[in-house]
Scaffold this motif. Structure first.
Motif, PDB file in Angstrom:
ATOM      1  N   PRO A 164       0.801  -1.231   0.000  1.00 63.62           N
ATOM      2  CA  PRO A 164       0.000   0.000   0.000  1.00 63.62           C
ATOM      3  C   PRO A 164       0.832   1.278   0.000  1.00 63.62           C
ATOM      4  N   THR A 165       1.931   1.313   0.746  1.00 62.65           N
ATOM      5  CA  THR A 165       2.744   2.533   0.809  1.00 62.65           C
ATOM      6  C   THR A 165       3.400   2.810  -0.539  1.00 62.65           C
ATOM      7  N   LEU A 166       4.000   1.793  -1.122  1.00 65.32           N
ATOM      8  CA  LEU A 166       4.644   1.957  -2.427  1.00 65.32           C
ATOM      9  C   LEU A 166       3.634   2.332  -3.507  1.00 65.32           C
ATOM     10  N   THR A 167       2.421   1.811  -3.392  1.00 67.71           N
ATOM     11  CA  THR A 167       1.384   2.127  -4.380  1.00 67.71           C
ATOM     12  C   THR A 167       1.039   3.604  -4.341  1.00 67.71           C
ATOM     13  N   VAL A 168       0.909   4.162  -3.139  1.00 68.79           N
ATOM     14  CA  VAL A 168       0.629   5.597  -3.021  1.00 68.79           C
ATOM     15  C   VAL A 168       1.795   6.425  -3.572  1.00 68.79           C
ATOM     16  N   LEU A 169       3.029   6.038  -3.216  1.00 69.29           N
ATOM     17  CA  LEU A 169       4.197   6.749  -3.734  1.00 69.29           C
ATOM     18  C   LEU A 169       4.207   6.721  -5.260  1.00 69.29           C
ATOM     19  N   TYR A 170       3.951   5.563  -5.823  1.00 70.97           N
ATOM     20  CA  TYR A 170       3.956   5.418  -7.283  1.00 70.97           C
ATOM     21  C   TYR A 170       2.895   6.300  -7.941  1.00 70.97           C
ATOM     22  N   ASN A 171       1.681   6.262  -7.404  1.00 72.47           N
ATOM     23  CA  ASN A 171       0.595   7.025  -8.017  1.00 72.47           C
ATOM     24  C   ASN A 171       0.836   8.531  -7.947  1.00 72.47           C
ATOM     25  N   LEU A 172       1.415   8.995  -6.838  1.00 71.56           N
ATOM     26  CA  LEU A 172       1.744  10.411  -6.734  1.00 71.56           C
ATOM     27  C   LEU A 172       2.849  10.797  -7.719  1.00 71.56           C
ATOM     28  N   LEU A 173       3.861   9.945  -7.845  1.00 72.27           N
ATOM     29  CA  LEU A 173       4.944  10.223  -8.796  1.00 72.27           C
ATOM     30  C   LEU A 173       4.445  10.171 -10.235  1.00 72.27           C
ATOM     31  N   HIS A 174       3.453   9.318 -10.485  1.00 74.01           N
ATOM     32  CA  HIS A 174       2.852   9.247 -11.821  1.00 74.01           C
ATOM     33  C   HIS A 174       2.191  10.579 -12.189  1.00 74.01           C
ATOM     34  N   VAL A 175       1.466  11.146 -11.250  1.00 77.99           N
ATOM     35  CA  VAL A 175       0.823  12.448 -11.493  1.00 77.99           C
ATOM     36  C   VAL A 175       1.878  13.514 -11.782  1.00 77.99           C
ATOM     37  N   ILE A 176       2.958  13.513 -11.009  1.00 78.99           N
ATOM     38  CA  ILE A 176       4.030  14.493 -11.209  1.00 78.99           C
ATOM     39  C   ILE A 176       4.693  14.302 -12.571  1.00 78.99           C
ATOM     40  N   GLN A 177       4.870  13.048 -12.990  1.00 79.00           N
ATOM     41  CA  GLN A 177       5.473  12.804 -14.306  1.00 79.00           C
ATOM     42  C   GLN A 177       4.622  13.423 -15.412  1.00 79.00           C
ATOM     43  N   TRP A 178       3.303  13.296 -15.295  1.00 80.70           N
ATOM     44  CA  TRP A 178       2.421  13.875 -16.300  1.00 80.70           C
ATOM     45  C   TRP A 178       2.417  15.406 -16.200  1.00 80.70           C
ATOM     46  N   ARG A 179       2.533  15.922 -15.010  1.00 79.43           N
ATOM     47  CA  ARG A 179       2.670  17.375 -14.847  1.00 79.43           C
ATOM     48  C   ARG A 179       3.915  17.874 -15.581  1.00 79.43           C
ATOM     49  N   THR A 180       5.009  17.117 -15.462  1.00 81.68           N
ATOM     50  CA  THR A 180       6.257  17.480 -16.134  1.00 81.68           C
ATOM     51  C   THR A 180       6.118  17.357 -17.647  1.00 81.68           C
ATOM     52  N   MET A 181       5.412  16.333 -18.101  1.00 82.65           N
ATOM     53  CA  MET A 181       5.173  16.180 -19.541  1.00 82.65           C
ATOM     54  C   MET A 181       4.418  17.386 -20.096  1.00 82.65           C
ATOM     55  N   GLU A 182       3.423  17.851 -19.354  1.00 85.74           N
ATOM     56  CA  GLU A 182       2.680  19.036 -19.808  1.00 85.74           C
ATOM     57  C   GLU A 182       3.595  20.266 -19.838  1.00 85.74           C
ATOM     58  N   ALA A 183       4.398  20.433 -18.782  1.00 85.18           N
ATOM     59  CA  ALA A 183       5.293  21.591 -18.701  1.00 85.18           C
ATOM     60  C   ALA A 183       6.314  21.593 -19.830  1.00 85.18           C
ATOM     61  N   LYS A 184       6.729  20.411 -20.269  1.00 86.40           N
ATOM     62  CA  LYS A 184       7.721  20.308 -21.336  1.00 86.40           C
ATOM     63  C   LYS A 184       7.095  20.277 -22.728  1.00 86.40           C
ATOM     64  N   GLY A 185       5.765  20.432 -22.785  1.00 87.63           N
ATOM     65  CA  GLY A 185       5.096  20.530 -24.076  1.00 87.63           C
ATOM     66  C   GLY A 185       4.875  19.222 -24.799  1.00 87.63           C
ATOM     67  N   ARG A 186       4.869  18.106 -24.059  1.00 85.80           N
ATOM     68  CA  ARG A 186       4.608  16.820 -24.709  1.00 85.80           C
ATOM     69  C   ARG A 186       3.171  16.738 -25.210  1.00 85.80           C
ATOM     70  N   PHE A 187       2.299  17.487 -24.578  1.00 87.62           N
ATOM     71  CA  PHE A 187       0.916  17.582 -25.026  1.00 87.62           C
ATOM     72  C   PHE A 187       0.368  18.931 -24.585  1.00 87.62           C
ATOM     73  N   VAL A 188      -0.702  19.356 -25.237  1.00 88.00           N
ATOM     74  CA  VAL A 188      -1.406  20.587 -24.855  1.00 88.00           C
ATOM     75  C   VAL A 188      -2.845  20.208 -24.528  1.00 88.00           C
ATOM     76  N   LEU A 189      -3.258  20.549 -23.339  1.00 87.53           N
ATOM     77  CA  LEU A 189      -4.619  20.196 -22.937  1.00 87.53           C
ATOM     78  C   LEU A 189      -5.635  21.076 -23.651  1.00 87.53           C
TER      79      LEU A 189
END
Length: 343
Positions: free
Chosen positions: A302-327
């Motif tokens: 459970p702890t690792l799952t929460v860490l992973y899911n939070l890091l996943h959100v941050i990775q997508w935040r970074t993808m948006e910031a770097k212009g990988r996609f435009v919402l």
């Protein structure tokens, strides 16, 4: 005159620079580095090393520096080894297309990268390849053009058996690389059970590294502010349980060993540095691959799952910031299958 072996190194960060310097320090091989963002700095000024192993070194440059694998291969290939010390982000930039550009049947592919099970995709693409796993416990970080190297370059190197070639040949390819890299300053050893070493390193990386990144504090502050006992220890116990389900029995003592490994330093681990720089993180290979094993073997995490899911959100935040996609202006909803147009 005997020609020196040729090593192609992809990724000149904190780890890659020390690898490049360590190999050139022996004088047994020439290193050709592939560098993108720091190309101009490296070619004009070089990197300064503040190293626990090598002391203060000014203006270090590898033998050759290029912006792409294509350029490196056309000018200096074929190579005897290709060392990957770039960030391991298969969700952003898988390494298989880069291997394809320099691959030939005799090349040794050295994965000097974080994560568990990272050889599997390589062997799927190149089933008869010589794949070598390098597990580095180094503490080395690139700041601007300065490498701050505070922990001895200690690497366990082993074979990722492809099951196709004679194991003795694969082992010799691995040991030949160790001979090129090992010197009187570092500690590079052959590891018959590199799978054990990768799980052992994950005890730190999947827990301390992830938690520091998510909280934006270094290791010292993480402990002082209560994050070690509340988050890191439970996550470490989960890694031990997952590893055991994978046939690797790590001792409980490894938990305190890893927690104490950075004592005396306000050390920011690699994932925290990535977050602070606005870069992608290696969360997929460090946490995600471990969770894949947990799911396969029915191990609660459970702890690792929460860490992973939070890091996943941050990775997508970074993808948006770097212009990988435009919402789109209108927010995608479940009935739209959350459709996003990637560039």
């Amino acid at each position: 005159m005997t020609t020196k072996p040729k090593v192609l190194l992809v990724g000149m960060g904190g780890v890659g620079t020390i690898v490049a310097y360590g190999i050139q320090y022996t004088g047994k091989a020439d290193v050709t580095a592939v560098v993108r963002s720091d190309y101009d700095t490296l070619t004009t000024q070089g990197f300064d090393l503040e190293s626990v192993d090598y002391g203060n070194v000014k203006g270090f440059r590898p033998t050759n520096v290029y912006k792409s694998v294509d350029d490196a291969v056309s000018k200096h290939g074929p190579f005897d080894y290709v060392v990957f010390s770039m960030k391991n982000t298969p969700d952003i930039q898988p390494i298989e297309p880069l291997i394809e550009k320099c691959y030939h049947e005799g090349i040794g592919i050295v994965l000097m990268q974080n994560g568990y099970g990272i050889h599997k995709s390589v062997l799927k693409k190149f089933p008869t390849a010589y794949v070598i796993s390098g597990v580095s416990m180094i503490s080395s970080t690139l700041y601007g053009r300065v490498i701050k190297h505070v922990g001895q370059d200690a690497v366990k190197v082993g074979v990722c058996d492809n099951g196709k070639l004679d194991y003795a040949k694969q082992e010799q390819k691995c040991k030949d690389f160790i001979d090129l890299y090992s010197n009187d300053k570092n500690d590079i050893v052959y590891d018959e059970d590199v799978n054990y070493s990768r799980w052992r390193k994950l005890v730190y990386n999947a827990t301390v590294n992830s938690t520091a990144a998510l909280t934006n504090v270094d290791i010292g502050r993480l402990e002082l502010f209560g994050g070690i006992d509340s988050i890191v220890r439970p996550a470490m116990k989960e890694i031990l349980a997952i590893a055991k389900s994978d046939g690797v029995d790590l001792p409980e003592s490894i938990i305190d060993f890893m927690i104490r490994s950075d004592d005396g330093e306000w050390y920011p681990p690699s994932m925290l540095i990535d977050i602070r720089k606005g870069n992608y993180t290696e969360y997929q290979v460090i946490v995600g691959n471990a969770l894949d094993v947990a799911k396969q073997n029915n191990v609660p995490a459970p702890t690792l799952t929460v860490l992973y899911n939070l890091l996943h959100v941050i990775q997508w935040r970074t993808m948006e910031a770097k212009g990988r996609f435009v919402l789109p202006e209108k927010r995608p909803l479940p009935e739209d299958n959350f459709h996003i147009e990637f560039k």
